[in-house]
Design a protein around this motif. Structure first.
Motif, PDB file in Angstrom:
ATOM      1  N   ILE A 192     -21.847  26.324 109.848  1.00  0.00           N
ATOM      2  CA  ILE A 192     -22.550  25.326 109.049  1.00  0.00           C
ATOM      3  C   ILE A 192     -21.613  24.164 108.741  1.00  0.00           C
ATOM      4  CG2 ILE A 192     -24.155  26.936 107.955  1.00  0.00           C
ATOM      5  CD1 ILE A 192     -22.297  27.083 105.554  1.00  0.00           C
ATOM      6  N   SER A 193     -22.198  23.049 108.321  1.00  0.00           N
ATOM      7  CA  SER A 193     -21.451  21.940 107.741  1.00  0.00           C
ATOM      8  C   SER A 193     -21.979  21.725 106.329  1.00  0.00           C
ATOM      9  CB  SER A 193     -21.617  20.655 108.562  1.00  0.00           C
ATOM     10  OG  SER A 193     -20.959  20.768 109.802  1.00  0.00           O
ATOM     11  N   LEU A 194     -21.067  21.518 105.384  1.00  0.00           N
ATOM     12  CA  LEU A 194     -21.434  21.331 103.991  1.00  0.00           C
ATOM     13  C   LEU A 194     -21.122  19.913 103.537  1.00  0.00           C
ATOM     14  CD1 LEU A 194     -20.107  24.641 102.357  1.00  0.00           C
ATOM     15  CD2 LEU A 194     -22.396  24.151 103.262  1.00  0.00           C
ATOM     16  N   ALA A 195     -21.939  19.413 102.626  1.00  0.00           N
ATOM     17  CA  ALA A 195     -21.734  18.090 102.040  1.00  0.00           C
ATOM     18  C   ALA A 195     -21.025  18.250 100.701  1.00  0.00           C
ATOM     19  CB  ALA A 195     -23.070  17.378 101.858  1.00  0.00           C
ATOM     20  N   LEU A 196     -19.823  17.686 100.578  1.00  0.00           N
ATOM     21  CA  LEU A 196     -19.051  17.736  99.348  1.00  0.00           C
ATOM     22  C   LEU A 196     -18.806  16.326  98.829  1.00  0.00           C
ATOM     23  CD1 LEU A 196     -18.406  20.583 100.634  1.00  0.00           C
ATOM     24  CD2 LEU A 196     -16.172  20.381  99.513  1.00  0.00           C
ATOM     25  N   PRO A 197     -18.705  16.166  97.516  1.00  0.00           N
ATOM     26  CA  PRO A 197     -18.298  14.858  96.994  1.00  0.00           C
ATOM     27  C   PRO A 197     -16.957  14.439  97.585  1.00  0.00           C
ATOM     28  CG  PRO A 197     -19.095  16.274  95.227  1.00  0.00           C
ATOM     29  CD  PRO A 197     -18.993  17.139  96.455  1.00  0.00           C
ATOM     30  N   ALA A 198     -16.768  13.137  97.760  1.00  0.00           N
ATOM     31  CA  ALA A 198     -15.570  12.635  98.429  1.00  0.00           C
ATOM     32  C   ALA A 198     -14.286  13.025  97.709  1.00  0.00           C
ATOM     33  CB  ALA A 198     -15.658  11.117  98.571  1.00  0.00           C
ATOM     34  N   ASP A 199     -14.350  13.198  96.383  1.00  0.00           N
ATOM     35  CA  ASP A 199     -13.139  13.484  95.613  1.00  0.00           C
ATOM     36  C   ASP A 199     -12.983  14.961  95.272  1.00  0.00           C
ATOM     37  OD1 ASP A 199     -15.266  13.693  93.918  1.00  0.00           O
ATOM     38  OD2 ASP A 199     -14.391  12.505  92.295  1.00  0.00           O
ATOM     39  N   GLN A 200     -13.798  15.825  95.863  1.00  0.00           N
ATOM     40  CA  GLN A 200     -13.756  17.251  95.542  1.00  0.00           C
ATOM     41  C   GLN A 200     -13.114  18.016  96.689  1.00  0.00           C
ATOM     42  OE1 GLN A 200     -17.411  18.682  93.968  1.00  0.00           O
ATOM     43  NE2 GLN A 200     -16.732  20.782  93.735  1.00  0.00           N
ATOM     44  N   HIS A 201     -11.996  18.674  96.410  1.00  0.00           N
ATOM     45  CA  HIS A 201     -11.250  19.384  97.451  1.00  0.00           C
ATOM     46  C   HIS A 201     -11.391  20.889  97.207  1.00  0.00           C
ATOM     47  CE1 HIS A 201      -9.610  15.581  98.776  1.00  0.00           C
ATOM     48  NE2 HIS A 201      -9.290  15.317  97.520  1.00  0.00           N
ATOM     49  N   VAL A 202     -12.163  21.520  98.050  1.00  0.00           N
ATOM     50  CA  VAL A 202     -12.490  22.936  97.892  1.00  0.00           C
ATOM     51  C   VAL A 202     -11.873  23.786  98.989  1.00  0.00           C
ATOM     52  CG1 VAL A 202     -14.388  24.609  97.800  1.00  0.00           C
ATOM     53  CG2 VAL A 202     -14.647  22.362  96.718  1.00  0.00           C
ATOM     54  N   PHE A 203     -11.843  23.264 100.216  1.00  0.00           N
ATOM     55  CA  PHE A 203     -11.465  24.062 101.375  1.00  0.00           C
ATOM     56  C   PHE A 203     -10.089  23.655 101.928  1.00  0.00           C
ATOM     57  CE2 PHE A 203     -16.105  23.900 101.300  1.00  0.00           C
ATOM     58  CZ  PHE A 203     -16.426  25.253 101.363  1.00  0.00           C
ATOM     59  N   SER A 204      -9.375  24.660 102.429  1.00  0.00           N
ATOM     60  CA  SER A 204      -8.152  24.449 103.191  1.00  0.00           C
ATOM     61  C   SER A 204      -8.421  24.867 104.629  1.00  0.00           C
ATOM     62  CB  SER A 204      -7.001  25.285 102.616  1.00  0.00           C
ATOM     63  OG  SER A 204      -6.719  24.898 101.287  1.00  0.00           O
ATOM     64  N   MET A 205      -8.010  24.057 105.578  1.00  0.00           N
ATOM     65  CA  MET A 205      -8.344  24.303 106.974  1.00  0.00           C
ATOM     66  C   MET A 205      -7.789  25.641 107.461  1.00  0.00           C
ATOM     67  SD  MET A 205     -10.313  21.842 107.878  1.00  0.00           S
ATOM     68  CE  MET A 205     -10.932  22.003 106.193  1.00  0.00           C
TER      69      MET A 205
END
Length: 253
Positions: free
Chosen positions: A166-179
């Protein structure tokens, strides 16, 4: 119902499908015969309805093919009345999609079967590639991503979905995931199915400007673990959205 895709995005999606479209009659017959030889299970979706039933191709002749009917008489009656069937199958773990027209109910020994015209075209995705559906804004899945052991987390809209991720939409300033990090315990909620628990691996992230001018992060994640029946639920959702889009295109909605 609205769709966020721009005309250019629709064109790009159509071009992507064209890469996998098989129209050569000989190649189509080869795919159908391979499905018979390998006893490939088909999910047959009734046009314009949410109903589907499992089937398989039993015979192939010059102009028609024979598929197995359903043990349910209600499903057979619905299939007999349907203008066509949209079919999804796996052939050597590669996705095959096609449409069956001209259904005629027949007796196949003691069982019900359906004769149908040989399809004029089929979509045969390449190995390791999965069809990705751009989800409509008003009918898209969501994914809840937990954070730590506190039981908290956040839910995000799914922008596209396939059997692979899937692809998720996150706010531009919200950092949730690490590659390349794994995220177990995520809850994927499809609009037409119970939530399922999946493990996701973050693969890529890019910035995207939405039609309203808002900048977001688009995070691509692959499924690392999925419950039994999860892929079938995703495919049912994809077929439903495709049917609705086809109906709108033909002026039926």
């Amino acid at each position: 119902m609205t769709d966020e895709k721009t005309p250019a995005a629709h064109e790009a999606s159509d071009e992507q499908d064209e890469r996998y479209l098989v129209r050569n009659p000989r190649q189509i017959r080869q795919l159908l015969q391979a499905m018979i030889d390998q006893r490939s299970l088909i999910n047959a979706h009734l046009a314009g309805r949410e109903q589907s039933f499992p089937t398989a191709i039993l015979e192939l002749d010059d102009d028609e093919l024979l598929i197995d009917g359903s043990p349910s008489e209600a499903a057979n009656a619905a299939a007999e009345a349907a203008p066509h069937l949209l079919c999804f199958a796996q052939l050597e773990r590669v996705t095959v999609r096609f449409r069956l027209d001209g259904l005629v109910r027949v007796r196949n020994g003691a069982h019900t079967g359906f004769r149908a015209d040989i399809p004029e075209e089929m979509i045969h995705l390449q190995r390791r590639e999965l069809y990705r559906l751009e989800t409509p804004v008003t009918d898209s899945p969501t994914c809840h991503v937990p954070r730590g052991d506190s039981g908290g987390g956040a839910s995000f809209r799914v922008m596209d979905i396939s059997g692979g991720g899937i692809s998720l939409a996150l706010p531009a300033d919200q950092h949730v995931f690490s590659m390349q990090q794994r995220y177990p315990g995520c809850q994927l909620a499809l609009p037409d199915a119970p939530p399922m628990t999946v493990t996701l691996v973050a693969c890529n992230v890019r910035t995207q400007v939405m039609p309203n001018g808002v900048e977001i992060q688009r995070v691509g994640l692959r499924f690392d673990d999925m419950p039994r029946g999860g892929d079938a639920a995703i495919q049912r959702y994809i077929f439903r959205i495709e049917r609705q889009r086809s109906a709108r295109k033909n002026g039926d909605l």
